[in-house]
Write a protein that holds these residues in place. Sequence first.
Motif: not given
Length: 446
Positions: A179-180, A216-217, A221-222, A361-363
């Motif tokens: 989580i950024l 990353i916007a 969640e990307t 959020r990035v996975r």
Amino acid sequence: MIVLTVAFLGCSYQIYLFTKFYFEYPVFVNLQIKERNKVRFPAVTICNLNRMKSKYEKHHSFDGNQIESPLDITGVNSDQMPLPLSEKSDINFRNKNESQEHLKFLRKYYNLNSESRQKFGYQLEEVVKSCLFNFKPCEFKKNLNMRYGNCFTFNQLNGIFQEVPMASFAGPNNGLEMILIIDPDQYLAISHTVGMRIVIHDPSDEPNPEDKGIAIAPGYETYISLKETLMQRLPAPYKDKCVFYGGDENPLVESQAHCMQVCIQEYNFARCGCVEPFFGTTLENKKCDTTNSIENDCLDSLMKDLAINGSTCKCPPPCLSKYYNERITRVLWPSKAYFLEMNRTENFEFAWDFYRKSHARVRIIFSKLERTEYEQNARFQESEIFSCLGGELALWLGISFFVLCELIEVPLFLVSHFICYLKESINLFNTKYALSSVVFQRNIWR
């Protein structure tokens, strides 16, 4: 003699065709898909698109005459501004007023020392709110980038015996989850886009967010799905003429991109008598003063010429390349229901909207643990040219000897047959003559 000549010419032509093909050094590519139980996870570098927090900008004037802020205390010299090519291209797409404001900021920023740039940029806790890899906390290494400020790398290899994270399962429930924090309220006016930049690279490579990366916007969640591909090429004299960058042959050139930078610097020095500041080089040459209109115009005109006419830079591909073939999908995040469950506040709509604008959020996962490998192999081995020579010589000389024997045998057969025919004719004549003589004598005696 004619037979031998024809055979020699045919043999020579076939040998010429083979040697011509052989010295083109043809290759064939072997494709393998390897199933694995564990995969070495790549390094992941995170950068905020805003290099410096605006609270440091608001405390001082960009006139360069007052010492009111931390920026000015560090000893900024606004008379010199080494401007990277990436910044130049960005400024050229803006109108005159925007370009002037951008240049004003850069005159300050690019002359700061590295400690000040790190201090005025985002810190790790201001970028990464939470991070788990296989349900374990992540560790990051800080990297300072001139374009994006502080960047943070997960799983960067900095030691021979360093433990490398491994992915044991594929799918959305395994891998890296982060989580950024975007913090758009601290963005500078020169930062036109809001979000993060993520670079996925080999742990042993240095990150290059300026040339590579994924945007990353906030509010999404990307999902970044990976599938590893390995390409192994053959060095010279084979057609790709690949190079082991950073090895014994090229210890100072780290990558193909760095090789291009070094080559362009040689062009810069040859035409302008100086090199582009903050651009890769292996030589200690004079750096151009980009506030000097003559040097600046020289660098700009050279880059335009290279863009139009191309260059003679010889920067072959690396002998070993690793790609992760990223596939990206995005969904809105977080949902209202989820946010309400986690944060029961009076002003819910405002809090939800603010959270979406400032978080992402990035996975990062492997879609499959298999690896696709492309390996170049030489079409011919060195010994095969001698085999070909021997084979062609044996074939053509064998054919010529066979034909020669046939040509000798046929006349001999004809001569032998003619001699036999003559002998038979003579014998027949003698026999007839003897019989006629006997008959004649008997008639006389009667």
